[in-house]
Design a protein around this motif. Structure first.
Motif: not given
Length: 327
Positions: A100-101, A245-246, A296-297, A303-305
């Motif tokens: 879902t996220s 992320v969401i 996104r990161a 947030v880490t890729h």
């Protein structure tokens, strides 16, 4: 044998609780829906609905039949899609399950890209409120979501793609809205809203972090969808804690504030069945997901890729997983 069409109508009525709403959803007239229900009642010998004022009440028998019919109807629909793929000349179908996220921010662009790059490939998408392991058991070929099991797998090639923290969602007018970061303990006296089942491992992770901070979260509202969570948060009377992320592209009346350490974190992964892992379309999907994760990161704090994909060698154990669709 019970008629699948009548069972689909019954399942729709059980879901909506209304003959008129089911008719609109199915593209039928209310009288046609009523006729299907009448015929199914004759076939089963069971009362399925009861009149209640101007509406209806679905019986316990109807709910049980609809629940039991669900997997069979889903399998029949999958078979119908296979026939459609063969008739249209498609070379096969990939089943992609996702959490879902990432449903709104990752999957639509990914699906568009795959269909343009591989126009002869059937792409079947499945949104599930469950872990990668649950999606895998549901017969998916590729799974994108949170993994709770080990990295090593006999049947799956596993790539860890992203690690993220959590954010507190508050209304723009909330006293905490101006904070650059927030500690969980600052939410101890707040009323919470979450779409996670309270007994799920997702919420238990947050709950454990709250307990470590000296309190248990007071969940007053527990809807089953994220937009409803946002509606309650926007009133200013509720807060929510969600993965980073969401919270991307948040509505303007809500502020997402990163949680300060110590705070829970989670990892997202891609799992590909080893039997199709070398397929060009499957490899393309993994590459595109990594590209989205990197983007996104760069956009979202905390947030880490994960640049190094975790791909494990195949163990010398015989697989017992169901065979995926061949591409």
């Amino acid at each position: 044998m019970l008629d699948p069409l009548k069972l689909r109508v019954l399942r729709s009525v059980v879901e909506t609780g209304s003959i008129r709403a089911s008719a609109e959803a199915l593209g039928y007239t209310p009288s046609a829906v009523s006729q299907h229900l009448t015929n199914l009642r004759r076939e089963t010998g069971l009362e399925l609905i009861e009149r209640s004022g101007r509406g209806i009440t679905v019986t316990a028998h109807a709910r049980l039949i609809a629940a039991e019919a669900g997997p069979a109807l889903d399998a029949l629909r999958a078979l119908e899609r296979t026939v459609k793929d063969l008739r249209s000349g498609r070379t096969g179908t990939l089943r992609l399950g996702y959490a879902t996220s990432i449903a709104a921010t990752w999957i639509p662009e990914l699906a568009q890209d795959v269909r343009r790059t591989y126009p002869d490939l059937g792409l079947e998408l499945a949104l599930r409120d469950c872990s990668c392991e649950d999606l895998a058991e549901a017969g998916m070929d590729i799974v994108v979501g949170e993994g709770t099991g080990p990295i090593e797998s006999v049947d799956w090639e596993i790539h860890e793609i992203l690690e993220e923290g959590y954010v507190a969602l508050v209304s723009a007018g909330h006293p905490l809205a101006a904070r650059s970061t927030i500690h969980l303990k600052d939410l101890a006296e707040e009323s919470w809203v979450t779409d996670d089942p309270i007994d799920s491992f997702w919420f238990d992770r947050i709950g454990a972090a709250c307990r470590a901070a000296g309190f248990s979260p007071c969940v007053d509202v527990n809807p089953n969808d994220f937009p409803t969570v946002l509606g309650f948060v926007a009133t200013g009377d509720y807060v929510s804690v969600q993965p980073s992320v969401i919270a991307q592209n948040m509505r303007p009346d809500i502020v997402a504030i990163p949680l300060a350490p110590p705070a829970p974190r989670r990892r997202l992964r891609v799992q590909v069945r080893r039997t199709i892992a070398r397929n060009p379309a499957a490899q393309h999907i993994v590459q595109r997901i990594h590209a989205v994760a990197a983007k996104r990161a760069a956009e979202i704090p905390g947030v880490t890729h994960l640049l190094e994909t975790e791909t494990r060698p195949r163990a010398q154990v015989r697989s017992t997983s169901p065979e995926p669709a061949q591409i």
